[in-house]
Design an enzyme around this catalytic site. Structure first.
Site, PDB file in Angstrom:
ATOM      1  N   ASP A 188       0.937  -1.210  -0.065  1.00 27.71           N
ATOM      2  CA  ASP A 188      -0.066   0.069   0.131  1.00 27.71           C
ATOM      3  C   ASP A 188       0.838   1.242  -0.090  1.00 27.71           C
ATOM      4  O   ASP A 188       2.040   1.226   0.516  1.00 27.71           O
ATOM      5  CB  ASP A 188      -0.927  -0.027   1.277  1.00 27.71           C
ATOM      6  N   GLU A 204       1.527  -0.276  -4.928  1.00 28.86           N
ATOM      7  CA  GLU A 204       0.609   0.811  -5.376  1.00 28.86           C
ATOM      8  C   GLU A 204       1.334   2.132  -5.388  1.00 28.86           C
ATOM      9  O   GLU A 204       1.547   2.989  -4.556  1.00 28.86           O
ATOM     10  CB  GLU A 204      -0.387   0.800  -4.319  1.00 28.86           C
TER      11      GLU A 204
END
Length: 657
Positions: free
Chosen positions: A327, A381
């Site tokens: 993330d 990401e």
């Protein structure tokens, strides 16, 4: 290490000093870490040393708290006595206590520690707890000793991901797995979602919000306890059963791992764990994310690297995850966290902009993951497009397998929000979907959970808006709904087949799940009505959602069975005024007519083929159209020319032979 990355991407040559610094930092840091071990997988064993470990005659518990002057283990096993069970300092900020069976510490015991520093005394939850539970009477949490007498028995020994298949990811939130208004469980996910994933044809699930997070509405991105499975959804064994069941069904399981920041919670989190802000995080302004308010790890500190790399190894080892989606990598890569920055030239990626310690950590994380499981999948990401993110470390890269194609959903939002259908630029669509960094793989998607959150809109909701409430039944007529359904299918197919070497869909979006996701909060009177999935809508034969679901199934089967995401796309035809676009992937030709009103006939130059047969058409009846697919027409290719009619707002896929 070499500098082959400069040959792969010649635009990097002016930044050779930055690439060399990247390589040097990696080599130097690894050398510093491996003073006793030969491999990172031998170094990253914090979960085997710290925390609670069962011994023949009792337990041993260890904790790292360098600022502590005294630590007491408290819990229901000793009636929360603060003077009966003190840990001993054993050097380097590490504390230890050994307990015998007489101490009555058992599986399931509620525990905390009381830390005394020179300035204060306070309670904390042990950092390596495998389970953290919320007290029923308050918002507070307790750690829980977790070591069942009977170990979970894995049955997935024969599971092995097909390396030749593209990753087709079903992004999932376990708590939203059911129709019920409430938090669903791992068992609910097993019973409700896994069969759907299998039937739809996705070969990978990506689980969000697995590590413990106090605030449910954070979507799992404010982690407090990095080794604890969220008790909101069930026990560690129930998560293992979910993963084991998925493997039995041939489905890989990725963890949405959050090493970019941490919750500010102090009792149940890492923030000020030993009374200082610098134990795990940077001090001062650098240690707090300017937009999220969360804590930022000190990636240059040996103990922090040890903690985070051990966490990577733990999830692979203990739970048999098949990889990770890391993330907020952009936030890690840059001192400015990517906020308000347009990455429109290579200068933005290097020099003083870059957090080189974070870059090195990501390289180490990629290496440890591949050491533990060479077949694991690593997805970053990263919306910035950092060069080399998905190239091997040994040639100057960072070592991930894929980056998320985060620009694509933003592009679709802008297109749908700001442009009339007549003004769509198909050249721009083609460019946005096909641009890549050389030799770096991308997971393409047109929408994920980000676009489904309250404040934003999914593609279907953006297209149909309030008409979804009144006109999605098969008996109603609505130009708005007809347009929404047609474009939903076309956008998803062109994104799936052009935007990457992998594909991602958030659960429910395949059938155009209505409305947004809104977690319970004071503004909605703590309602769960929009924090669930209305699977019943896709099964109701009187509603049109089932048409979108059927199309998604056919799309996934087409790309999976023919390995189309690994096949290059060749543009065959594009006409701006007529809104026509055609491209070829191997033996398959995709023809789109985005025009709002006009049907057109397209003639394509096709080499080395004599016939074409339609294998997928968005206007087939089972997808909510009017064409009968019972007897698909075979078209003769004459003089290398394929001439085909294509309806307005439709896409047809032909197999040539």
């Amino acid at each position: 290490m070499n500098e082959k990355i400069l040959e792969i991407d010649p635009f990097l040559k002016p930044y050779v000093s930055d690439i060399r610094l990247r390589n040097k930092n990696y080599v130097d840091t690894k050398k510093r870490l491996l003073t006793k071990e030969k491999k990172l997988s031998n170094f990253a064993n914090g979960h085997h040393y710290f925390g609670f470990h069962k011994q023949k005659d009792g337990w041993v518990y260890r904790e790292w708290a360098p600022n502590a002057k005294k630590i007491a283990l408290i819990g229901d096993f000793n009636q929360w006595n603060r003077t009966s069970h003190f840990l001993q300092s054993i050097g380097d900020g590490v504390w230890e206590i050994k307990l015998t069976k007489k101490d009555k510490l058992v599986h399931g015991s509620k525990v905390r520690i009381e830390i005394t520093t020179e300035k204060d005394t306070f309670e904390r939850i042990p950092t390596y707890c495998k389970r953290v539970v919320q007290k029923k009477e308050t918002v507070d949490f307790d750690g829980e000793v977790w070591a069942p007498e009977t170990a979970f028995v894995w049955t997935d020994q024969d599971f092995k991901r097909n390396q030749d298949e593209p990753v087709l990811i079903y992004e999932s939130h376990v708590g939203m797995a059911g129709i019920k208004e409430g938090i669903s469980t791992f068992q609910d996910y097993i019973e409700i979602v896994l069969p759907r994933v299998k039937k739809l044809g996705y070969n990978t699930i990506q689980l969000m919000a697995i590590a413990e997070h106090p605030y449910y509405g954070s979507f799992g991105y404010q982690v407090s306890n990095f080794f604890a499975v969220s008790s909101k959804f069930g026990t560690p064994e129930e998560l293992k059963l979910l993963i084991d069941t998925a493997h039995q069904m041939g489905i890989s399981v990725l963890l949405d791992i959050v090493h970019s920041h941490a919750a500010t919670n102090v009792v149940e989190g890492l923030a000020e764990f030993d009374g200082t802000e610098i134990q795990y995080f940077y001090s001062g302004k650098r240690g707090t994310h300017p937009e999220w308010g969360s804590k930022l790890f000190n990636y240059g500190k040996t103990e922090v690297i040890h903690f985070l790399l051990s966490n990577v190894k733990y999830w692979l080892e203990e739970y048999h995850f098949d990889g990770f989606r890391f993330d907020a990598v952009t936030s890690m890569l840059y001192h400015h966290h990517g906020l308000g920055v347009a990455f429109d030239n290579y200068d933005k990626y290097f020099s003083t902009n870059t957090d080189t310690e974070a870059v090195t950590y990501l390289q180490l994380a990629a290496e440890i993951a591949k050491e533990v499981d060479p077949d694991c999948i690593l997805i970053a990401e990263d919306m910035s497009g950092m060069p080399g993110m998905c190239l091997p470390i040994e040639i100057g890269g960072i070592g991930f397998d894929y980056r998320l194609g985060m620009g694509v959903p933003d592009f679709w939002i802008k297109t749908l929000k700001n442009m009339s259908d007549y003004d769509w630029n198909l050249g721009s669509i083609w460019y946005e979907l096909t641009q890549r960094r050389p030799q770096e793989k991308v997971v393409g998607y047109c929408e994920s959970h980000d676009q489904a959150l309250v404040g934003d809109k999914t593609i279907m909701f953006r297209l149909a808006d309030q008409e979804m409430y009144w006109k999605m039944d098969v008996f109603s007529q609505s130009d708005i709904i007809d347009r929404a359904i047609a474009l939903h299918k076309m956008i998803r197919l062109i994104t799936c087949t052009c935007a990457g070497e992998g594909y991602l869909n958030f659960m429910g979006n395949e059938f155009g799940h209505p409305e947004w996701i809104d977690f319970p909060n004071p503004d909605n009177d703590w309602s769960y009505s929009k924090a669930r999935r209305r699977w019943d809508l896709a099964e109701d034969t009187n509603l049109r959602y089932r048409f979108l679901q059927s199309f998604d199934h056919a799309m996934i089967q087409l790309v999976k069975e023919n390995n189309l995401l690994a096949t290059p796309s060749q543009l065959l035809f594009h006409h701006e005024d007529h809104k026509l676009l055609a491209y070829q992937k191997g033996a398959y030709v995709f023809v789109y007519n985005f025009h709002p009103v006009a049907q057109h006939t397209v003639t394509l130059q096709i080499e080395k083929a004599s016939t074409a047969e339609v294998v997928l058409h968005s206007d087939w009846q089972r997808f909510g159209g009017y064409l009968n697919a019972e007897n698909p027409e075979t078209i003769v290719i004459t003089n290398n020319k394929l001439t085909i009619p294509i309806n307005r707002r439709a896409v047809a896929v032909y197999k040539i032979s």
